[in-house]
Motif scaffolding. Structure first.
Motif, PDB file in Angstrom:
ATOM      1  N   ILE A   1      67.603-120.003 -27.594  1.00 42.78           N
ATOM      2  CA  ILE A   1      68.106-118.868 -28.591  1.00 42.78           C
ATOM      3  C   ILE A   1      67.407-117.855 -27.667  1.00 42.78           C
ATOM      4  O   ILE A   1      68.262-116.633 -27.700  1.00 42.78           O
ATOM      5  N   ARG A   2      66.313-117.789 -27.062  1.00 43.35           N
ATOM      6  CA  ARG A   2      65.585-116.553 -26.383  1.00 43.35           C
ATOM      7  C   ARG A   2      66.737-116.074 -25.357  1.00 43.35           C
ATOM      8  O   ARG A   2      67.039-114.977 -25.259  1.00 43.35           O
ATOM      9  N   GLU A   3      67.315-117.130 -24.403  1.00 44.18           N
ATOM     10  CA  GLU A   3      68.108-116.594 -23.437  1.00 44.18           C
ATOM     11  C   GLU A   3      69.532-116.009 -23.996  1.00 44.18           C
ATOM     12  O   GLU A   3      69.828-115.162 -23.303  1.00 44.18           O
ATOM     13  N   LEU A   4      69.847-116.862 -25.062  1.00 37.28           N
ATOM     14  CA  LEU A   4      71.223-115.920 -25.614  1.00 37.28           C
ATOM     15  C   LEU A   4      71.014-114.790 -26.203  1.00 37.28           C
ATOM     16  O   LEU A   4      71.825-113.984 -26.001  1.00 37.28           O
ATOM     17  N   ARG A   5      69.856-114.541 -26.877  1.00 35.17           N
ATOM     18  CA  ARG A   5      69.438-113.265 -27.322  1.00 35.17           C
ATOM     19  C   ARG A   5      69.450-112.105 -25.898  1.00 35.17           C
ATOM     20  O   ARG A   5      70.002-110.888 -26.219  1.00 35.17           O
ATOM     21  N   HIS A   6      69.010-112.484 -24.958  1.00 34.94           N
ATOM     22  CA  HIS A   6      68.697-111.582 -23.826  1.00 34.94           C
ATOM     23  C   HIS A   6      70.094-111.352 -23.385  1.00 34.94           C
ATOM     24  O   HIS A   6      70.462-110.247 -22.946  1.00 34.94           O
ATOM     25  N   LYS A   7      71.047-112.479 -23.064  1.00 32.00           N
ATOM     26  CA  LYS A   7      72.159-112.380 -22.932  1.00 32.00           C
ATOM     27  C   LYS A   7      73.253-111.263 -23.776  1.00 32.00           C
ATOM     28  O   LYS A   7      74.063-110.387 -23.387  1.00 32.00           O
TER      29      LYS A   7
ATOM     30  N   GLN B   1      71.777-108.722 -25.604  1.00 33.15           N
ATOM     31  CA  GLN B   1      71.273-107.700 -25.287  1.00 33.15           C
ATOM     32  C   GLN B   1      72.152-106.855 -24.084  1.00 33.15           C
ATOM     33  O   GLN B   1      72.472-105.946 -23.896  1.00 33.15           O
ATOM     34  N   GLN B   2      72.230-107.735 -23.011  1.00 33.90           N
ATOM     35  CA  GLN B   2      72.669-107.394 -21.879  1.00 33.90           C
ATOM     36  C   GLN B   2      74.358-106.882 -22.247  1.00 33.90           C
ATOM     37  O   GLN B   2      74.751-105.871 -21.637  1.00 33.90           O
ATOM     38  N   LEU B   3      75.009-107.773 -22.746  1.00 29.43           N
ATOM     39  CA  LEU B   3      76.274-107.443 -23.204  1.00 29.43           C
ATOM     40  C   LEU B   3      76.491-106.185 -24.092  1.00 29.43           C
ATOM     41  O   LEU B   3      77.452-105.472 -23.808  1.00 29.43           O
ATOM     42  N   GLU B   4      75.608-106.059 -25.061  1.00 28.34           N
ATOM     43  CA  GLU B   4      75.591-104.823 -25.861  1.00 28.34           C
ATOM     44  C   GLU B   4      75.378-103.647 -25.150  1.00 28.34           C
ATOM     45  O   GLU B   4      76.144-102.520 -25.009  1.00 28.34           O
ATOM     46  N   ALA B   5      74.575-103.748 -24.001  1.00 25.92           N
ATOM     47  CA  ALA B   5      74.314-102.468 -23.166  1.00 25.92           C
ATOM     48  C   ALA B   5      75.367-101.985 -22.206  1.00 25.92           C
ATOM     49  O   ALA B   5      75.661-101.122 -22.020  1.00 25.92           O
TER      50      ALA B   5
END
Length: 59
Positions: free
Chosen positions: A31-37, A39-43
């Motif tokens: 879940i932590r890794e998916l949230r990070h990904k 955030q990267q996509l949103e940026a």
């Protein structure tokens, strides 16, 4: 409301098997890794939108 990662990591472990504990830890990590990904996509989306607007203003 507690965050799902906090709940997964802080659940009572005294009555769990080692496999169940590892499953919870793996789920929290994923879940932590998916949230990070996410955030990267949103940026990236925001940067692309800004670039398009900048190009549109120059035209």
């Amino acid at each position: 409301m507690n965050d799902i990662i906090d709940r997964l990591e802080s659940a009572n472990e005294y009555c769990e098997s080692a496999e169940a504990r590892q499953l919870r830890k793996d789920a929290a990590a994923e879940i932590r890794e998916l949230r990070h990904k996410n955030q990267q996509l949103e940026a990236l989306i925001q940067r692309r939108a800004s670039q398009k607007m900048a190009r549109g203003a120059m035209a």
